[in-house]
Motif scaffolding. Structure first.
Motif, PDB file in Angstrom:
ATOM      1  N   LEU A   8       0.844  -1.195   0.000  1.00  0.00           N
ATOM      2  CA  LEU A   8       0.000   0.000   0.000  1.00  0.00           C
ATOM      3  C   LEU A   8       0.880   1.246   0.000  1.00  0.00           C
ATOM      4  CD1 LEU A   8      -3.044   0.025   0.044  1.00  0.00           C
ATOM      5  CD2 LEU A   8      -2.993   0.525   2.476  1.00  0.00           C
ATOM      6  N   GLU A   9       0.591   2.139  -0.931  1.00  0.00           N
ATOM      7  CA  GLU A   9       1.412   3.346  -1.042  1.00  0.00           C
ATOM      8  C   GLU A   9       0.535   4.581  -1.020  1.00  0.00           C
ATOM      9  OE1 GLU A   9       3.477   2.956  -4.728  1.00  0.00           O
ATOM     10  OE2 GLU A   9       4.688   1.278  -4.017  1.00  0.00           O
ATOM     11  N   ASP A  10       1.164   5.733  -0.724  1.00  0.00           N
ATOM     12  CA  ASP A  10       0.411   6.973  -0.850  1.00  0.00           C
ATOM     13  C   ASP A  10       0.653   7.534  -2.254  1.00  0.00           C
ATOM     14  OD1 ASP A  10       2.886   8.132  -0.843  1.00  0.00           O
ATOM     15  OD2 ASP A  10       2.761   8.920   1.196  1.00  0.00           O
ATOM     16  N   GLU A  11       0.129   8.732  -2.483  1.00  0.00           N
ATOM     17  CA  GLU A  11       0.220   9.285  -3.835  1.00  0.00           C
ATOM     18  C   GLU A  11       1.660   9.442  -4.323  1.00  0.00           C
ATOM     19  OE1 GLU A  11      -3.115  12.385  -5.211  1.00  0.00           O
ATOM     20  OE2 GLU A  11      -2.995  11.937  -3.067  1.00  0.00           O
ATOM     21  N   LYS A  12       2.562   9.684  -3.370  1.00  0.00           N
ATOM     22  CA  LYS A  12       3.957   9.911  -3.781  1.00  0.00           C
ATOM     23  C   LYS A  12       4.719   8.600  -3.959  1.00  0.00           C
ATOM     24  CE  LYS A  12       4.121  14.060  -1.028  1.00  0.00           C
ATOM     25  NZ  LYS A  12       4.190  14.137   0.434  1.00  0.00           N
ATOM     26  N   GLY A  13       4.035   7.466  -3.702  1.00  0.00           N
ATOM     27  CA  GLY A  13       4.712   6.183  -3.879  1.00  0.00           C
ATOM     28  C   GLY A  13       5.433   5.726  -2.616  1.00  0.00           C
TER      29      GLY A  13
ATOM     30  N   PRO B  34       2.871   3.412   6.390  1.00  0.00           N
ATOM     31  CA  PRO B  34       3.385   2.698   7.560  1.00  0.00           C
ATOM     32  C   PRO B  34       2.356   1.725   8.115  1.00  0.00           C
ATOM     33  CG  PRO B  34       3.370   5.087   7.916  1.00  0.00           C
ATOM     34  CD  PRO B  34       2.795   4.844   6.562  1.00  0.00           C
ATOM     35  N   LEU B  35       2.840   0.641   8.684  1.00  0.00           N
ATOM     36  CA  LEU B  35       1.964  -0.424   9.166  1.00  0.00           C
ATOM     37  C   LEU B  35       0.860   0.108  10.084  1.00  0.00           C
ATOM     38  CD1 LEU B  35       1.888  -3.356   8.559  1.00  0.00           C
ATOM     39  CD2 LEU B  35       3.172  -3.808  10.623  1.00  0.00           C
ATOM     40  N   THR B  36       1.209   1.051  10.958  1.00  0.00           N
ATOM     41  CA  THR B  36       0.230   1.544  11.931  1.00  0.00           C
ATOM     42  C   THR B  36      -0.885   2.350  11.261  1.00  0.00           C
ATOM     43  OG1 THR B  36       1.739   3.373  12.242  1.00  0.00           O
ATOM     44  CG2 THR B  36       1.732   1.649  13.943  1.00  0.00           C
ATOM     45  N   GLU B  37      -0.595   2.876  10.073  1.00  0.00           N
ATOM     46  CA  GLU B  37      -1.586   3.700   9.380  1.00  0.00           C
ATOM     47  C   GLU B  37      -2.481   2.872   8.473  1.00  0.00           C
ATOM     48  OE1 GLU B  37      -2.130   6.998   9.697  1.00  0.00           O
ATOM     49  OE2 GLU B  37      -0.765   6.683  11.383  1.00  0.00           O
ATOM     50  N   ARG B  38      -2.178   1.581   8.362  1.00  0.00           N
ATOM     51  CA  ARG B  38      -2.926   0.775   7.408  1.00  0.00           C
ATOM     52  C   ARG B  38      -4.299   0.432   7.953  1.00  0.00           C
ATOM     53  NH1 ARG B  38       0.712  -2.602   3.646  1.00  0.00           N
ATOM     54  NH2 ARG B  38      -1.360  -3.393   3.320  1.00  0.00           N
ATOM     55  N   PRO B  39      -5.322   0.493   7.058  1.00  0.00           N
ATOM     56  CA  PRO B  39      -6.684   0.244   7.531  1.00  0.00           C
ATOM     57  C   PRO B  39      -6.834  -1.062   8.301  1.00  0.00           C
ATOM     58  CG  PRO B  39      -6.701   0.996   5.255  1.00  0.00           C
ATOM     59  CD  PRO B  39      -5.266   0.817   5.629  1.00  0.00           C
ATOM     60  N   LEU B  40      -6.176  -2.138   7.819  1.00  0.00           N
ATOM     61  CA  LEU B  40      -6.326  -3.431   8.508  1.00  0.00           C
ATOM     62  C   LEU B  40      -5.769  -3.360   9.928  1.00  0.00           C
ATOM     63  CD1 LEU B  40      -5.630  -6.263   5.923  1.00  0.00           C
ATOM     64  CD2 LEU B  40      -7.613  -6.046   7.396  1.00  0.00           C
TER      65      LEU B  40
ATOM     66  N   HIS C  14       0.133  -1.347  -5.015  1.00  0.00           N
ATOM     67  CA  HIS C  14       1.177  -1.647  -5.976  1.00  0.00           C
ATOM     68  C   HIS C  14       1.181  -3.163  -6.112  1.00  0.00           C
ATOM     69  CE1 HIS C  14       4.936   0.199  -7.684  1.00  0.00           C
ATOM     70  NE2 HIS C  14       4.920  -1.025  -8.120  1.00  0.00           N
ATOM     71  N   SER C  15       0.662  -3.668  -7.234  1.00  0.00           N
ATOM     72  CA  SER C  15       0.469  -5.120  -7.317  1.00  0.00           C
ATOM     73  C   SER C  15       1.800  -5.842  -7.557  1.00  0.00           C
ATOM     74  CB  SER C  15      -0.503  -5.469  -8.439  1.00  0.00           C
ATOM     75  OG  SER C  15       0.183  -5.483  -9.656  1.00  0.00           O
ATOM     76  N   LYS C  16       1.737  -7.182  -7.422  1.00  0.00           N
ATOM     77  CA  LYS C  16       2.935  -7.992  -7.618  1.00  0.00           C
ATOM     78  C   LYS C  16       3.438  -7.846  -9.061  1.00  0.00           C
ATOM     79  CE  LYS C  16       4.358 -12.648  -6.353  1.00  0.00           C
ATOM     80  NZ  LYS C  16       3.953 -14.035  -6.426  1.00  0.00           N
ATOM     81  N   ASN C  17       2.471  -7.563  -9.978  1.00  0.00           N
ATOM     82  CA  ASN C  17       2.860  -7.407 -11.388  1.00  0.00           C
ATOM     83  C   ASN C  17       3.277  -5.979 -11.693  1.00  0.00           C
ATOM     84  OD1 ASN C  17       1.510  -9.870 -11.256  1.00  0.00           O
ATOM     85  ND2 ASN C  17      -0.380  -8.959 -12.044  1.00  0.00           N
ATOM     86  N   LYS C  18       3.593  -5.218 -10.640  1.00  0.00           N
ATOM     87  CA  LYS C  18       4.093  -3.843 -10.788  1.00  0.00           C
ATOM     88  C   LYS C  18       3.053  -2.890 -11.383  1.00  0.00           C
ATOM     89  CE  LYS C  18       8.592  -4.831  -9.840  1.00  0.00           C
ATOM     90  NZ  LYS C  18       8.149  -5.676  -8.735  1.00  0.00           N
ATOM     91  N   VAL C  19       1.780  -3.144 -11.119  1.00  0.00           N
ATOM     92  CA  VAL C  19       0.739  -2.223 -11.570  1.00  0.00           C
ATOM     93  C   VAL C  19       0.302  -1.419 -10.354  1.00  0.00           C
ATOM     94  CG1 VAL C  19      -1.523  -2.022 -12.675  1.00  0.00           C
ATOM     95  CG2 VAL C  19      -0.045  -3.956 -13.223  1.00  0.00           C
ATOM     96  N   LYS C  20       0.220  -0.089 -10.529  1.00  0.00           N
ATOM     97  CA  LYS C  20      -0.192   0.750  -9.402  1.00  0.00           C
ATOM     98  C   LYS C  20      -1.574   1.330  -9.722  1.00  0.00           C
ATOM     99  CE  LYS C  20       1.344   4.798  -6.882  1.00  0.00           C
ATOM    100  NZ  LYS C  20       2.384   5.774  -6.682  1.00  0.00           N
ATOM    101  N   PHE C  21      -2.488   1.208  -8.794  1.00  0.00           N
ATOM    102  CA  PHE C  21      -3.826   1.752  -9.050  1.00  0.00           C
ATOM    103  C   PHE C  21      -4.432   2.262  -7.734  1.00  0.00           C
ATOM    104  CE2 PHE C  21      -3.989  -2.773  -8.350  1.00  0.00           C
ATOM    105  CZ  PHE C  21      -4.987  -2.928  -7.409  1.00  0.00           C
ATOM    106  N   PRO C  22      -5.285   3.309  -7.834  1.00  0.00           N
ATOM    107  CA  PRO C  22      -5.894   3.845  -6.614  1.00  0.00           C
ATOM    108  C   PRO C  22      -7.004   2.916  -6.116  1.00  0.00           C
ATOM    109  CG  PRO C  22      -6.703   5.008  -8.531  1.00  0.00           C
ATOM    110  CD  PRO C  22      -5.722   4.012  -9.035  1.00  0.00           C
TER     111      PRO C  22
ATOM    112  N   THR D 151      -8.622   9.325   1.158  1.00  0.00           N
ATOM    113  CA  THR D 151      -7.368   8.969   1.815  1.00  0.00           C
ATOM    114  C   THR D 151      -6.253   8.719   0.788  1.00  0.00           C
ATOM    115  OG1 THR D 151      -8.882   7.735   3.182  1.00  0.00           O
ATOM    116  CG2 THR D 151      -6.583   7.678   3.818  1.00  0.00           C
ATOM    117  N   SER D 152      -6.687   8.492  -0.460  1.00  0.00           N
ATOM    118  CA  SER D 152      -5.732   8.282  -1.545  1.00  0.00           C
ATOM    119  C   SER D 152      -4.690   7.209  -1.275  1.00  0.00           C
ATOM    120  CB  SER D 152      -5.025   9.600  -1.889  1.00  0.00           C
ATOM    121  OG  SER D 152      -5.884  10.390  -2.616  1.00  0.00           O
TER     122      SER D 152
END
Ligand code: ADP
Length: 474
Positions: free
Chosen positions: A161-166, A170-176, A197-205, A192-193
């Motif tokens: 999980l990444e923010d807009e800047k890539g 951080p683990l503590t900020e993750r929804p789960l 970043h998928s395993k196949n290197k695809v990034k999507f919101p 929250t944007s």
């Protein structure tokens, strides 16, 4: 062993068929021994199982003189065999039940899997330490992971999980993580944007919703549901660009109207009658409101496209506040509102002067607008260990409880505010919060309807965070 006469009473338990006796007699009378397991009758009439052999006894001439019967009571053996047979039957029954149960469970499992598979959103369930227990087809496709590889791994190793800047979230900020620790349903939407970043290197919101799984008041895991919002983001961006373009284009004609109205009101085109002046005043005020709205829309679109810059420099707080109060002085005087400002030991801070002014202008003008005549507005700047705290308190109408959580939402206005001031945009606080979020500051409030409101704004002691951006806010 019994010696049996030629016409024995034996073997008349009544449990054997007549044909049995015929075969028995035929065999032993022909001189051959007879062997069988039968049910015999004791003298007392009780039946019992016997293993018996009857052998004919012959004299020298070969004639049968009598028979020797060897009998062995096998009731116990038979009973034991019966018990074994019964338990075998029972085992077979249990096995059959198990087989049926297994088939049922497999059917249910297939049904659950089909259901999970049909969900258009990605779904992941983790246990209480964050290990993946279940993952549906959509999640597999979106994340580029196979369920078999992912099961048992920590979600952090599977969902990047990444923010807009890539930057990694951080683990503590993750929804789960939040769902596992807070037990409340946590919803993170496009605002929250987050980006996957998928395993196949695809990034999507993504828009993410997580909820804890609670059993007997204990959190035993959490479920994360997410979907790709690339399309929604596109639409949102196109809309923001349209608003930006339209408001930019509107500014020029609105300025023209403003200048000419001012000139007319100033008598540049000759003296005006009272009625003409009254009408022109209305045009002037209406135009001013329109300019404010268009400016706010332009600012919001610049904030949302991330194209605004923050240029911190040394700013004298008191000067900025006084300049805002000067602009508000006519409105303050109209309602006989008193402003009490104290600055403690705060003089100069590192801030973008335009943005700082915009923040104070919004919060102070709200205090002025939503405080009835005769009220007081307190402004205070104080230094804290890591930031400067600005407190803006009024004795106004307050914010109804049910409106409080929507206060920083775009275009939101509480009912009581709309009643006292129909001309508002509901964009001011949204803008202030967005600026502060980018600048490293914070805004929050305390309020009770009818008893006034206190807004708190902080700017880090180190100053506003610098931000490159082509455009400033207007
Ligand atoms: P606007 O003032 O144009 O409506 P804002 O974004 O500045 O937009 O404020 C949003 C809403 O927050 C207002 O409509 C009002 O309901 C509430 N609000 C803000 N400040 C105050 C205040 N000082 N007292 C009471 N309500 C307030």
């Amino acid at each position: 062993m019994r010696r049996v006469p030629k016409t024995p009473r034996v073997l008349k338990s009544g449990k054997q068929q007549l044909a049995y006796y015929q075969r028995l007699w035929n065999t032993i009378l022909s001189g051959k021994p007879w062997h069988s397991e039968i049910v015999d009758k004791r003298k007392d009439g009780a039946l019992y199982a016997v293993d018996q052999t009857i052998t004919p006894v012959k004299d020298e001439s070969g004639a049968i003189t009598n028979f020797v019967a060897i009998q062995q009571d096998i009731s116990e053996r038979m009973q034991a065999e019966k018990k074994i047979e019964d338990s075998q039957k029972a085992i077979v029954n249990v096995l059959e039940d198990l087989r049926a149960e297994k088939a049922n469970t497999e059917k249910e499992k297939a049904k659950d899997e089909a259901m999970l598979g049909s969900i258009g959103d990605g779904l992941i369930a983790v246990d209480n330490v964050g290990k993946i227990m279940v993952m549906n087809k959509t999640a597999e496709t979106l994340l580029g992971w196979n369920m078999s590889e992912a099961i048992g791994k920590h979600y952090d190793d599977v969902i990047s999980l990444e923010d807009e800047k890539g930057t990694d979230v951080p683990l503590t900020e993750r929804p789960l993580a939040k769902a596992l620790s807070t037990s409340s349903t946590t919803t993170a939407t496009s605002i929250t944007s987050f980006y996957i970043h998928s395993k196949n290197k695809v990034k999507f919101p993504v828009a993410i919703t997580v909820s804890p799984i609670v059993l007997d008041n204990q959190i035993i895991g959490a479920i994360e549901v997410f979907h790709d919002i690339t399309h929604e983001k596109e639409i949102d961006r196109a809309k923001t660009e349209f608003v930006s373009l339209a408001s930019h284009q509107l500014r020029t004609p609105l300025s023209t109207i403003g200048w000419y109205t001012e000139m007319l009101l100033g008598g540049d085109a000759g003296a005006l009658t009272d009625t003409q002046k009254k009408y022109l005043d209305e045009v002037y005020m209406g135009n001013k409101r329109m300019v404010e709205l268009v400016n706010s829309l332009l600012n919001v679109s610049r904030i949302e496209t991330g194209s605004f810059g923050i240029e911190p420099q040394k700013v004298a707080v008191k000067d900025v506040v006084e300049s805002v109060l000067k602009d508000l002085s006519v409105d303050l005087a109209k309602k006989k509102l008193v402003v009490e400002a104290t600055y403690d030991d705060v003089t100069v801070i590192d801030a973008d002067p335009k943005l700082l002014r915009m923040i104070f202008q919004n919060v102070l003008s709200n205090a002025q607008r939503y405080t009835p005549a005769g009220g007081v507005i307190y402004f205070r700047a104080s230094r804290r260990p890591t930031d400067i705290l600005f407190t803006i308190r009024d004795t106004g109408i307050g914010i109804p409880h049910e409106a409080q959580k929507k206060m920083f939402t775009k275009l939101y206005r509480a009912d009581n505010a709309q009643n006292v001031e129909p001309n508002g945009t509901g964009l001011g606080l949204y803008m202030v919060k967005s600026i502060l979020d980018h600048a490293g500051g914070r805004i929050w409030f305390e309020s009770e309807e009818g008893k006034g409101s206190t807004f708190y704004v902080t700017i880090p002691l180190a100053g506003m965070k610098q931000r490159e951006g082509g455009k400033g806010l207007v």
